[in-house]
Design a protein around this motif. Sequence first.
Motif, PDB file in Angstrom:
ATOM      1  N   GLY A 232     -11.024 117.205  19.811  1.00  0.00           N
ATOM      2  CA  GLY A 232     -10.204 116.456  20.724  1.00  0.00           C
ATOM      3  C   GLY A 232     -11.384 114.586  21.266  1.00  0.00           C
ATOM      4  N   GLY A 233     -10.644 113.554  21.318  1.00  0.00           N
ATOM      5  CA  GLY A 233     -10.971 112.909  21.284  1.00  0.00           C
ATOM      6  C   GLY A 233     -10.522 111.429  22.454  1.00  0.00           C
ATOM      7  N   SER A 234      -9.570 112.640  23.028  1.00  0.00           N
ATOM      8  CA  SER A 234      -9.033 112.140  24.248  1.00  0.00           C
ATOM      9  C   SER A 234      -8.902 113.360  25.900  1.00  0.00           C
ATOM     10  CB  SER A 234      -8.059 111.484  24.083  1.00  0.00           C
ATOM     11  OG  SER A 234      -6.399 112.375  23.484  1.00  0.00           O
ATOM     12  N   VAL A 235      -8.962 112.280  26.543  1.00  0.00           N
ATOM     13  CA  VAL A 235      -7.982 113.520  27.876  1.00  0.00           C
ATOM     14  C   VAL A 235      -7.224 114.097  27.957  1.00  0.00           C
ATOM     15  CG1 VAL A 235      -7.775 113.578  30.241  1.00  0.00           C
ATOM     16  CG2 VAL A 235      -9.691 112.697  29.269  1.00  0.00           C
ATOM     17  N   PRO A 236      -6.501 113.985  27.362  1.00  0.00           N
ATOM     18  CA  PRO A 236      -4.693 114.798  26.994  1.00  0.00           C
ATOM     19  C   PRO A 236      -5.239 115.686  25.435  1.00  0.00           C
ATOM     20  CG  PRO A 236      -4.050 112.709  27.054  1.00  0.00           C
ATOM     21  CD  PRO A 236      -5.900 112.388  26.842  1.00  0.00           C
ATOM     22  N   VAL A 237      -5.759 115.127  24.885  1.00  0.00           N
ATOM     23  CA  VAL A 237      -5.860 116.476  23.262  1.00  0.00           C
ATOM     24  C   VAL A 237      -7.114 117.874  24.420  1.00  0.00           C
ATOM     25  CG1 VAL A 237      -7.035 116.934  21.433  1.00  0.00           C
ATOM     26  CG2 VAL A 237      -6.097 114.772  22.024  1.00  0.00           C
ATOM     27  N   LEU A 238      -8.423 116.993  24.667  1.00  0.00           N
ATOM     28  CA  LEU A 238      -8.557 118.354  26.035  1.00  0.00           C
ATOM     29  C   LEU A 238      -7.942 119.264  27.001  1.00  0.00           C
ATOM     30  CD1 LEU A 238     -11.204 116.449  24.469  1.00  0.00           C
ATOM     31  CD2 LEU A 238     -12.161 116.674  26.605  1.00  0.00           C
ATOM     32  N   MET A 239      -6.691 118.193  26.960  1.00  0.00           N
ATOM     33  CA  MET A 239      -6.243 119.201  28.420  1.00  0.00           C
ATOM     34  C   MET A 239      -5.591 120.029  27.385  1.00  0.00           C
ATOM     35  SD  MET A 239      -4.739 116.355  30.868  1.00  0.00           S
ATOM     36  CE  MET A 239      -3.660 117.421  31.599  1.00  0.00           C
ATOM     37  N   ALA A 240      -4.841 120.347  26.580  1.00  0.00           N
ATOM     38  CA  ALA A 240      -4.151 120.998  25.844  1.00  0.00           C
ATOM     39  C   ALA A 240      -5.164 122.233  24.966  1.00  0.00           C
ATOM     40  CB  ALA A 240      -2.896 119.675  24.318  1.00  0.00           C
ATOM     41  N   GLY A 241      -6.401 122.073  24.450  1.00  0.00           N
ATOM     42  CA  GLY A 241      -6.496 122.627  23.618  1.00  0.00           C
ATOM     43  C   GLY A 241      -7.649 123.728  24.638  1.00  0.00           C
ATOM     44  N   TRP A 242      -7.738 122.780  25.980  1.00  0.00           N
ATOM     45  CA  TRP A 242      -8.282 123.825  27.291  1.00  0.00           C
ATOM     46  C   TRP A 242      -7.349 124.824  28.229  1.00  0.00           C
ATOM     47  CZ3 TRP A 242     -12.567 126.578  28.205  1.00  0.00           C
ATOM     48  CH2 TRP A 242     -13.277 126.847  28.996  1.00  0.00           C
ATOM     49  N   ALA A 243      -6.296 124.632  27.960  1.00  0.00           N
ATOM     50  CA  ALA A 243      -4.873 125.066  28.336  1.00  0.00           C
ATOM     51  C   ALA A 243      -4.193 126.090  26.810  1.00  0.00           C
ATOM     52  CB  ALA A 243      -3.878 124.467  28.212  1.00  0.00           C
ATOM     53  N   VAL A 244      -4.639 126.295  26.221  1.00  0.00           N
ATOM     54  CA  VAL A 244      -4.589 126.873  24.913  1.00  0.00           C
ATOM     55  C   VAL A 244      -5.420 128.176  25.143  1.00  0.00           C
ATOM     56  CG1 VAL A 244      -4.447 127.688  22.828  1.00  0.00           C
ATOM     57  CG2 VAL A 244      -2.977 125.632  23.195  1.00  0.00           C
ATOM     58  N   ALA A 245      -6.804 127.266  25.002  1.00  0.00           N
ATOM     59  CA  ALA A 245      -7.665 128.249  25.006  1.00  0.00           C
ATOM     60  C   ALA A 245      -7.843 129.726  26.719  1.00  0.00           C
ATOM     61  CB  ALA A 245      -8.927 127.526  25.592  1.00  0.00           C
ATOM     62  N   GLN A 246      -7.241 129.217  27.457  1.00  0.00           N
ATOM     63  CA  GLN A 246      -7.428 129.410  29.191  1.00  0.00           C
ATOM     64  C   GLN A 246      -6.513 130.923  28.846  1.00  0.00           C
ATOM     65  OE1 GLN A 246      -9.141 130.308  31.867  1.00  0.00           O
ATOM     66  NE2 GLN A 246      -9.677 128.273  32.626  1.00  0.00           N
ATOM     67  N   LEU A 247      -5.376 130.527  28.317  1.00  0.00           N
ATOM     68  CA  LEU A 247      -4.403 131.062  28.337  1.00  0.00           C
ATOM     69  C   LEU A 247      -4.811 132.280  27.174  1.00  0.00           C
ATOM     70  CD1 LEU A 247      -0.759 129.456  28.040  1.00  0.00           C
ATOM     71  CD2 LEU A 247      -1.449 130.577  29.398  1.00  0.00           C
ATOM     72  N   GLY A 248      -5.418 132.133  26.067  1.00  0.00           N
ATOM     73  CA  GLY A 248      -6.092 133.057  24.905  1.00  0.00           C
ATOM     74  C   GLY A 248      -6.482 133.984  25.789  1.00  0.00           C
ATOM     75  N   ILE A 249      -7.657 133.853  26.611  1.00  0.00           N
ATOM     76  CA  ILE A 249      -8.732 134.352  26.746  1.00  0.00           C
ATOM     77  C   ILE A 249      -8.562 135.512  28.349  1.00  0.00           C
ATOM     78  CG2 ILE A 249     -11.494 134.077  28.473  1.00  0.00           C
ATOM     79  CD1 ILE A 249     -12.150 132.037  26.412  1.00  0.00           C
ATOM     80  N   ASN A 250      -7.442 134.219  28.651  1.00  0.00           N
ATOM     81  CA  ASN A 250      -7.265 134.864  29.938  1.00  0.00           C
ATOM     82  C   ASN A 250      -5.909 136.248  29.776  1.00  0.00           C
ATOM     83  OD1 ASN A 250      -7.252 134.072  32.980  1.00  0.00           O
ATOM     84  ND2 ASN A 250      -7.917 132.278  31.687  1.00  0.00           N
TER      85      ASN A 250
END
Length: 438
Positions: A132-150
């Motif tokens: 990702g190249g912007s803060v919103p994309v980072l937020m979306a990716g990290w949201a998916v990562a956190q949901l999956g890992i949790n």
Amino acid sequence: MALSHDAPLGESTSPASTAAPAVTPVPPADASPKASPRLILALAFAQFGAYLAVLTPVMVTLALRVSQIVPEADRGAALGQVLSVGALLAMLGNPVFGALSDRTTSRFGRRRPWLVGGMAAGLVGLLVVALGGSVPVLMAGWAVAQLGINATLAALTSCVPDLIPPQQQARVSGFIGITTSLAMIGGSALAQVFSGSMALAFLVPGVIGLAAVGCLAVVIKDRPARAGAFEPYSLREFLRSFWVNPRRHPDFAWNFAGRFLVFTGASCVTSYQVYFLMDRLGYDDTAVTGKVLVGTLAMVVSIAAGSLLGGQLSDRSGRRKPYVLGSSLVMAVSLALIASAQNFGMYVAALVVFGFGEGLYLSVDMALAAAVLPNPEESAKDMGVLNIGNALPQSLVPIVAPAFLAIGGGGNYGALFLFGAIAAVLGALAVQFIRSVK
């Protein structure tokens, strides 16, 4: 809020009791068959892999990724936004996925699908963050990562009360707790090794995590949920995923409060250590990964010592609360030491003290949590509610941290870490109100 004194959204299936709860002793060593070394090693490796995937970004790579795309003056606030959104979803997802895991009737069992499927989804989210190249994309990716890992963590944490007999729980928890610290070392090392490739710095930990939980899925004797044991998963059951009645289960509520406050103190270190080293001690982007690795290595040695010592002593004595109290107070002292650190040597010395306290805490808290669960049939859901106490500080600390950092003109890490020390002390005191465990 996960715990409140308002009218319940739904009750636990365990019976109510108006009498004072009896103290629950640790059973004698021969009370039930011991867990096999193979199972314990598989649990430890799975925990290592899951936390390697999620802690490497929290500790190092997310801060570096944000600094690549955000001006220096805005990077603290941007990192707080990304961490807060991810932690909020982790907080909400953990008990929901736990409740769904408890109900899963798949022929593969009720834990395996969430162990493997959750980590696969987390790996996809880490890929989005890496590219990702912007803060919103980072937020979306990290949201998916956190949901999956949790989703993975919800199934993983339930394996201790599900599969480990009570007389082994503190020692096994201490052993597993060490792997979380090893994941911190591994993440710091991988961040340094792949500092020239941000994509690999995110993806390699995720791939290792997927392999690790896959090994556990092969080893465990998993069973599907009993048919008819649970109501259909409706809106009411969704809301109950975040609820354990504190009036009927006050010990659970006190343990939740203690966890929340202790992890608030710990989150002050894990979320802001990179910027502390850069802003207070003057290290640049290139040098900071090496400094994080050195500090983490020193801390993990003391975590290992605290975990092994605490688990052995707690299981032998049958007592939990004194070790939680002592460990929380040690963590509070270490946060005050970090707040006063003016050079890297002082910082590392404070991390050693912090690590010993954290090791003591990790070795005993899981056994304490297992002892206050309201209903064994809903262990994943209830452990998910307790894990809100771990995840919520990761969301709240980045929100409140800028206010403490701004005291006196900005960069006031002393105020931030002193706030964390006070929270840890309050967490230690909360646990002392638990009545059913010594």
